[in-house]
Design an enzyme around this catalytic site. Sequence first.
Site, short mmCIF file in Angstrom:
data_model
loop_
_atom_site.label_atom_id
_atom_site.label_comp_id
_atom_site.label_asym_id
_atom_site.label_seq_id
_atom_site.Cartn_x
_atom_site.Cartn_y
_atom_site.Cartn_z
N CYS A 147 0.91 -1.13 0.10
CA CYS A 147 0.02 -0.01 -0.01
C CYS A 147 0.92 1.26 -0.10
CB CYS A 147 -0.91 -0.01 1.18
SG CYS A 147 -1.62 1.39 1.52
N HIS A 238 -6.31 -0.71 -13.67
CA HIS A 238 -6.64 0.64 -13.66
C HIS A 238 -7.00 1.21 -15.17
CE1 HIS A 238 -5.15 2.06 -9.84
NE2 HIS A 238 -4.12 0.90 -9.84
N GLU A 293 -12.40 3.62 -6.63
CA GLU A 293 -11.69 2.33 -6.49
C GLU A 293 -12.70 1.13 -6.51
OE1 GLU A 293 -8.33 3.98 -3.49
OE2 GLU A 293 -8.69 1.88 -3.29
N CYS A 302 -5.08 7.49 -3.95
CA CYS A 302 -4.90 5.88 -4.65
C CYS A 302 -3.78 6.16 -5.16
CB CYS A 302 -6.21 5.57 -5.63
SG CYS A 302 -5.83 3.91 -6.22
N GLY A 305 -3.25 4.44 -8.41
CA GLY A 305 -4.03 5.06 -9.35
C GLY A 305 -3.39 6.15 -10.06
#
Lengths: 359, 359
Positions: A147, A238, A293, A302, A305
């Site tokens: 993350c 994405h 998302e 994000c 993203g």
Amino acid sequence: MAIAATISVPLTSPTRRTLASVNSLSPHSPRSTLPTPQRTFKYPNSRLVASSMSTETAVKTSSASFLNLKESGFLHFAKYHGLGNDFVLIDNRDTSEPRISAEKAVQLCDRNFGVGADGVIFVLPGINGTDYTMRIFNSDGSEPEMCGNGVRCFAKFVSQLENLHGRHSFTIHTGAGLIIPEVLEDGNVRVDMGEPVLKALDVPTKLPANKDNAVVKSQLVVDGVIWHVTCVSMGNPHCVTFSREGSQNLLVDELKLAEIGPKFEHHEVFPARTNTEFVQVLSNSHLKMRVWERGAGATLACGTGACATVVAAVLEGRAGRNCTVDLPGGPLQIEWREEDNHVYMTGSADVVYYGSLPL
Amino acid sequence: MAITATISVPFTSPSRRTLASVNSLSPRSTRSTLPTPQRTFKYPNSRLVVSSMSTETAVKTSSASFLNRKESGFLHFAKYHGLGNDFVLIDNRDSSEPKISAEKAVQLCDRNFGVGADGVIFVLPGISGTDYTMRIFNSDGSEPEMCGNGVRCFAKFVSQLENLHGRHSFTIHTGAGLIIPEVLEDGNVRVDMGEPILKASDVPTKLHANKDNAVVKSELVVDGVIWHVTCVSMGNPHCVTFSREGSQNLLVDELKLAEIGPKFEHHEVFPARTNTEFVQVLSNSHLKMCVWERGAGATLACGTGACATVVAAVLEGRAGRNCTVDLPGGPLQIEWREEDNHVYMTGSADVVYYGSLPL
């Protein structure tokens, strides 16, 4: 009645483990993907520790006193956020097992009955020669491999635990392999997000590739409207769009995300569903992005993203390789380097407060 | 490099101010309302302090060490919740001015960038002979006169600050006048919520009074459906419904609150809009309620809503004067006493954690 007592709280700074500089850079072919790629840092690992002014030291000492609380019966933590993506950070360097279970983490993340967070991050002892291990429990109890916003928070937390200053970095073992975040002079954190995956099949998308196995500025009909989309995976899929028929430059603030977002997410051409970025080009190096998302809806930040957005912008010829991306939660600096084909994300991560929770 | 230092944190318990027992009970006519009624406690103020076991004392001492932290440059706080209605509690006994502004409180309440809370509550010095003053800044910066869940959190926080145990109470000055919460042996807190207002024009509602100036089980058409409603004000307007045409006992879990709630809230018969309670009668002393709060939507706990619900249930002959009301956030015990016409709310308030926030 008055009671007087004194509690002594020892402040200690653990000795920082040394690590030989990682100077080697394995050659990578463009767009190649290894099963678990080892991300190497291009620049030498510079473990500089700059001496700070005394007043700042005093503040740091105060901060450190919270970080070193050890009263039994309490879980001590710090709350950090990266562009509004907030985490409970737990110093777990004294054991290789997370101090709390995933179920307890879910309770902690509850915003009304618990602390309230998007996830809980543990600083664990390093594995295979790394300085630390990072594990995250999401607010639903699941465990992501990586993350980006969490890594930045992790890095700043470690800097504080170890009382590090100036430009420095350390090696972290994660579910996604080795990560070496770099804390910069200004306190921002740079994270190597790896190589983008562009092959249509691997994103995955059923849209036919139209440029070197990639889907670039391809037509996608959503709710009767033709959108132009580019598909990029950063480990998760994405779908990036800069325009639709009749509107060559999106005004992202005017989009009704709650209506259009799910239609992209569940579109038949995305077998694993997709995260969707709606992007407005402000200049050759400045993009404004909103994200829907997968499984989460509209979010503040994000990181993958933002990375996918810059990759798509370069492929579509709309921007250069180094951009500021404005997300609802704040800005990120994204650079897609030609020399190693990796995407580097730089952004802030800030402490909100220190807490102690009765167990 | 290892750094060793010692920080001494003094632990002191401020002397508790004494207050003569409030034994007088002014006679009150049924349904009378004074501009700022002074709520008196029926039972004598029993300031019992029971000695606790040593292990519990140890834990309390640990808790108190967080509460008494005074490092400069930090705002120290506790996070409490009453049935999921969560608050930041700040010990402000050393100044009559809140330590932070309403604007700062708004930042603190932000759930992604700040601590995250429904409001910030300050424990200030007493006024006009009271033990304490309570002020609240809502998450939008507004300042309510009173908040039942907030009062319970306030009471438990004070108990901890003053290291009080067993059954006890204290006097609080609030924007709604004098309040005397009672902390019970089991740790729950009882709060006098005052007298219900039943006169139709005072609730206010344009529905016609059909029972002693009150609107009881009156027909209200919403979206083509006839609902049976009773209107009660507890300082704020409530529309309580137990049934609609074709469904004599509501199953509240099956209601689509997001659809029906706004239609009640903005109905033309409620000039000040209304809070709406949808209630299922489980027994003569057990009700289940969900609430659509004016300006807030579906919420976890609405104390005045629970009070209005019991008053309405008694007026409609559906329940007795002492009920357990199950709200989404948990249960509250509500008693509408015939002798003084006051409504008493008893419920839990629990600490979640203690925090320190860099200023």
